[in-house]
Design a protein around this motif. Structure first.
Motif, PDB file in Angstrom:
ATOM      1  N   PRO A 121       0.802  -1.233   0.000  1.00 17.74           N
ATOM      2  CA  PRO A 121       0.000   0.000   0.000  1.00 17.74           C
ATOM      3  C   PRO A 121       0.832   1.280   0.000  1.00 17.74           C
ATOM      4  N   THR A 122       1.904   1.358   0.793  1.00 17.78           N
ATOM      5  CA  THR A 122       2.665   2.606   0.920  1.00 17.78           C
ATOM      6  C   THR A 122       4.158   2.419   0.691  1.00 17.78           C
ATOM      7  N   SER A 123       4.712   1.262   1.014  1.00 18.09           N
ATOM      8  CA  SER A 123       6.154   1.056   0.941  1.00 18.09           C
ATOM      9  C   SER A 123       6.614   0.911  -0.510  1.00 18.09           C
ATOM     10  N   ASP A 124       7.921   1.126  -0.704  1.00 23.98           N
ATOM     11  CA  ASP A 124       8.487   0.875  -2.031  1.00 23.98           C
ATOM     12  C   ASP A 124       8.859  -0.596  -2.202  1.00 23.98           C
ATOM     13  N   HIS A 125       8.734  -1.380  -1.131  1.00 25.42           N
ATOM     14  CA  HIS A 125       8.984  -2.818  -1.182  1.00 25.42           C
ATOM     15  C   HIS A 125       7.664  -3.582  -1.133  1.00 25.42           C
ATOM     16  N   THR A 126       7.605  -4.687  -1.878  1.00 28.27           N
ATOM     17  CA  THR A 126       6.466  -5.591  -1.808  1.00 28.27           C
ATOM     18  C   THR A 126       6.770  -6.675  -0.776  1.00 28.27           C
ATOM     19  N   PRO A 127       5.932  -6.839   0.246  1.00 31.41           N
ATOM     20  CA  PRO A 127       6.209  -7.887   1.239  1.00 31.41           C
ATOM     21  C   PRO A 127       6.122  -9.275   0.618  1.00 31.41           C
ATOM     22  N   ILE A 128       6.961 -10.177   1.092  1.00 30.68           N
ATOM     23  CA  ILE A 128       6.941 -11.560   0.627  1.00 30.68           C
ATOM     24  C   ILE A 128       6.498 -12.460   1.774  1.00 30.68           C
ATOM     25  N   ILE A 129       5.748 -13.503   1.432  1.00 27.21           N
ATOM     26  CA  ILE A 129       5.143 -14.397   2.426  1.00 27.21           C
ATOM     27  C   ILE A 129       5.595 -15.819   2.132  1.00 27.21           C
ATOM     28  N   ALA A 130       6.304 -16.427   3.078  1.00 26.98           N
ATOM     29  CA  ALA A 130       6.736 -17.820   2.951  1.00 26.98           C
ATOM     30  C   ALA A 130       5.720 -18.709   3.666  1.00 26.98           C
ATOM     31  N   THR A 131       5.155 -19.631   2.921  1.00 28.41           N
ATOM     32  CA  THR A 131       4.194 -20.589   3.475  1.00 28.41           C
ATOM     33  C   THR A 131       4.903 -21.925   3.662  1.00 28.41           C
ATOM     34  N   ILE A 132       5.083 -22.310   4.935  1.00 25.70           N
ATOM     35  CA  ILE A 132       5.824 -23.531   5.268  1.00 25.70           C
ATOM     36  C   ILE A 132       4.836 -24.674   5.394  1.00 25.70           C
ATOM     37  N   GLN A 133       4.984 -25.671   4.525  1.00 23.51           N
ATOM     38  CA  GLN A 133       4.080 -26.809   4.559  1.00 23.51           C
ATOM     39  C   GLN A 133       4.746 -28.008   3.905  1.00 23.51           C
ATOM     40  N   SER A 134       4.263 -29.176   4.254  1.00 29.58           N
ATOM     41  CA  SER A 134       4.817 -30.419   3.708  1.00 29.58           C
ATOM     42  C   SER A 134       3.772 -31.232   2.967  1.00 29.58           C
ATOM     43  N   LYS A 135       2.525 -30.805   2.974  1.00 30.14           N
ATOM     44  CA  LYS A 135       1.467 -31.562   2.317  1.00 30.14           C
ATOM     45  C   LYS A 135       1.534 -31.357   0.814  1.00 30.14           C
ATOM     46  N   ILE A 136       1.595 -32.469   0.081  1.00 28.80           N
ATOM     47  CA  ILE A 136       1.657 -32.427  -1.374  1.00 28.80           C
ATOM     48  C   ILE A 136       0.410 -33.117  -1.914  1.00 28.80           C
ATOM     49  N   PRO A 137      -0.466 -32.424  -2.654  1.00 31.54           N
ATOM     50  CA  PRO A 137      -1.662 -33.076  -3.201  1.00 31.54           C
ATOM     51  C   PRO A 137      -1.284 -34.217  -4.130  1.00 31.54           C
ATOM     52  N   LYS A 138      -1.912 -35.352  -3.935  1.00 35.41           N
ATOM     53  CA  LYS A 138      -1.635 -36.515  -4.766  1.00 35.41           C
ATOM     54  C   LYS A 138      -2.669 -36.598  -5.883  1.00 35.41           C
ATOM     55  N   PRO A 139      -2.215 -36.773  -7.111  1.00 35.13           N
ATOM     56  CA  PRO A 139      -3.168 -36.852  -8.232  1.00 35.13           C
ATOM     57  C   PRO A 139      -3.968 -38.135  -8.169  1.00 35.13           C
ATOM     58  N   SER A 140      -5.206 -38.062  -8.622  1.00 28.73           N
ATOM     59  CA  SER A 140      -6.062 -39.243  -8.647  1.00 28.73           C
ATOM     60  C   SER A 140      -5.782 -40.119  -9.855  1.00 28.73           C
ATOM     61  N   ALA A 141      -5.115 -39.564 -10.877  1.00 31.60           N
ATOM     62  CA  ALA A 141      -4.823 -40.336 -12.089  1.00 31.60           C
ATOM     63  C   ALA A 141      -3.747 -41.376 -11.804  1.00 31.60           C
ATOM     64  N   PHE A 142      -3.838 -42.502 -12.501  1.00 30.56           N
ATOM     65  CA  PHE A 142      -2.862 -43.574 -12.348  1.00 30.56           C
ATOM     66  C   PHE A 142      -1.555 -43.211 -13.048  1.00 30.56           C
ATOM     67  N   ARG A 143      -0.437 -43.418 -12.368  1.00 28.59           N
ATOM     68  CA  ARG A 143       0.886 -43.201 -12.941  1.00 28.59           C
ATOM     69  C   ARG A 143       1.781 -44.359 -12.524  1.00 28.59           C
ATOM     70  N   LEU A 144       2.323 -45.067 -13.503  1.00 31.14           N
ATOM     71  CA  LEU A 144       3.218 -46.163 -13.196  1.00 31.14           C
ATOM     72  C   LEU A 144       4.551 -45.620 -12.701  1.00 31.14           C
ATOM     73  N   GLU A 145       5.013 -46.133 -11.568  1.00 27.48           N
ATOM     74  CA  GLU A 145       6.302 -45.749 -11.012  1.00 27.48           C
ATOM     75  C   GLU A 145       7.364 -46.743 -11.469  1.00 27.48           C
ATOM     76  N   ARG A 146       8.500 -46.226 -11.920  1.00 27.89           N
ATOM     77  CA  ARG A 146       9.563 -47.120 -12.362  1.00 27.89           C
ATOM     78  C   ARG A 146      10.106 -47.949 -11.217  1.00 27.89           C
ATOM     79  N   SER A 147       9.933 -47.467  -9.984  1.00 27.16           N
ATOM     80  CA  SER A 147      10.401 -48.236  -8.825  1.00 27.16           C
ATOM     81  C   SER A 147       9.630 -49.539  -8.666  1.00 27.16           C
ATOM     82  N   TRP A 148       8.381 -49.591  -9.176  1.00 25.66           N
ATOM     83  CA  TRP A 148       7.623 -50.844  -9.079  1.00 25.66           C
ATOM     84  C   TRP A 148       8.287 -51.948  -9.875  1.00 25.66           C
TER      85      TRP A 148
END
Length: 489
Positions: free
Chosen positions: A121-148
């Motif tokens: 709103p007033t500063s010459d700098h834009t604030p930055i926001i770090a969102t700390i999280q470990s949750k990764i959405p898993k896709p519902s589509a089937f994907r073959l893993e080479r590890s299998w």
């Protein structure tokens, strides 16, 4: 209990103090052993892309990058804007001065940590926001893993389902049925063979315990058998983890192996943070949640994919090729042989992402491909004659005289190709680069082709391309890109 270290930075605007600031930063890093987040206003840039003008200090950027590399830090990409500072003038200078860095341990604990911007709103700098999280959405589509494929029980289960489909006259329908049953069999196999969450620690504990007991007394046959089974299962688990992260890292310079798994893990997490889409605007509404973004993208691509366009072949090949070339075109009616298809698949990268059916090239190697190519009824490509066309992957470079009649012929040829194949050409993503063309003629050519106009030097296949000898500054983006790839290692 997990402990974190978060350091807020305000770097000096007087660059005579920059060296002392970087030295102090190194001293702070030596006193921190916990997962570390370093965030704030550094008053330094890292590459020419961090400013909207050519006034870039290579010396300061080099010292800053060397310090970041020495501290083995990874930068969190800012997802929703390019610059964070402005001098608020009529023709403003914009720069990226505010940043966030994390160490390797922080990235392992919170792989989906992201960086976004707030309101200014007033500063010459834009604030930055770090969102700390470990949750990764898993896709519902089937994907073959080479590890299998490393588990000896997977292929027999999948192949049994694959060969259970009876043959028929429609090879394409048989192939679709085989993929469906193999996909379902893979899901069933995965539910039965999913590794327990504490497998690694349990196997490691049992091996160490039995090794300790063996120093005081001989192990009985059952104990030796248990240790051997744990060693084999632990080796399989480590190989599967190495293949899992190697496939996601998209990095070919290092070989797959347990010693490199940590690097592949960190690189895959970095790619995920960089490629994340913070928001999507649909009909003026910003979508933020993962489910809303997924629904919007699914609806959009569903509306454009799988739609057949009418085609019309309105030109004669005899006008494009001479008689000798037409004899070569007879190869178009020959089907691919099984050996040719096998060679093509074996030349693919086994770590490539799976296709829409969920199966990648790894599943075809020496297992499924032989005897399963009846559905391939494609033809050989024609042999092109000499022409001013350079192609690499999906990039095409056309060289043409800046004459209106030649431009019209090029446009007609491209449009005829689109009508004959159904593959539409997106002229808005094409670029015209003139060389010694009068301005009035150039404006007319741009209007005819309806494409963007660019100039030399420009980037082609990741390298600067120019019609004159380049100076060192032209290679600065490439040098910066290499530095970012090596950061943290």
């Amino acid at each position: 209990m997990i402990s974190l270290a978060i350091t807020n930075v305000y770097g000096p605007s007087d660059h005579s103090l920059t060296d002392q600031f970087l030295t102090d930063l190194t001293g702070v890093a030596s006193s921190i052993s916990a997962p570390w987040l370093l965030i704030g206003d550094f008053n330094l840039t890292r590459s020419p892309s961090d400013k909207n003008n050519a006034n870039f200090n290579f010396s300061l950027a080099s010292r800053f990058n060397q310090t970041i590399d020495a501290l083995q830090l990874f930068e969190l990409p800012l997802l929703d804007r390019l610059f964070t500072w402005t001098n608020k003038r009529a023709s403003p200078t914009l720069a990226r001065l505010d940043r966030a860095f994390i160490c390797t341990g922080f990235g392992e604990l919170y792989p989906s940590t992201t960086l976004t911007s707030g309101h200014r709103p007033t500063s010459d700098h834009t604030p930055i926001i770090a969102t700390i999280q470990s949750k990764i959405p898993k896709p519902s589509a089937f994907r073959l893993e080479r590890s299998w494929l490393l588990d000896p029980s997977y292929l027999p289960a999948a192949l049994l389902a694959w060969h259970s489909v009876p043959s028929g006259d429609n090879e394409a329908a048989v192939l679709v049925a085989q993929i469906k049953v193999a996909r379902q069999a893979s899901k069933v196999w995965l539910r039965k063979h999913r590794s327990p969450p504490h497998l690694y620690h349990n196997c490691y504990f049992i091996i160490r315990l039995l090794d300790y007991l063996e120093e005081f007394r001989p192990l009985i046959p059952g104990e030796r058998c248990l240790r051997d089974l744990c060693s084999q299962r632990l080796e399989l688990y480590l190989c599967q983890r190495a293949a899992y992260w190697k496939q996601r890292a998209k990095f070919r310079a290092l070989k797959e192996g347990d010693a490199n798994t940590k690097f592949f893990h960190a690189r895959a997490s970095g790619r995920r943070r960089k490629n994340q889409i913070a928001t999507i605007t649909v009909d003026g509404v910003q979508l933020i949640t993962h489910q809303d973004k997924s629904d919007a993208m699914t609806a959009y691509y569903t509306s454009i994919l799988g739609i057949t366009n009418a085609t019309s072949w309105n030109f004669d090949l005899s006008t494009l090729y001479n008689s000798e070339d037409l004899q070569i075109l007879d190869d178009l009616i020959l089907p691919f042989t099984e050996a040719e298809a096998l060679l093509a698949v074996k030349s693919m990268n086994v770590n490539s992402a799976p296709g829409p059916d969920g199966f990648g090239p790894a599943c075809c190697f020496d297992q499924w491909l032989p005897g399963e190519l009846d559905y391939l009824q494609e033809r050989h490509p024609a042999v092109d004659g000499p022409c001013p066309v350079l192609q690499y992957a999906d990039d095409t470079l056309l060289l043409v005289r800046a004459e209106i009649v030649d431009i019209r012929r090029l446009k007609v040829t491209l449009d005829s190709f689109a009508m004959a194949t159904g593959l539409k050409i997106n002229y808005s993503k094409s670029t015209l680069v003139p060389m010694h063309v009068p301005q009035d003629r150039l404006e007319r050519i741009v209007w005819l082709l309806q494409c963007q106009q660019a100039s030399f030097p420009q980037v082609y296949l990741g390298l600067p391309l120019s019609n004159v000898k380049l100076n060192l500054a032209a290679f600065a983006p490439l040098i910066s890109k290499v530095d970012r790839r090596l950061s943290g290692w």
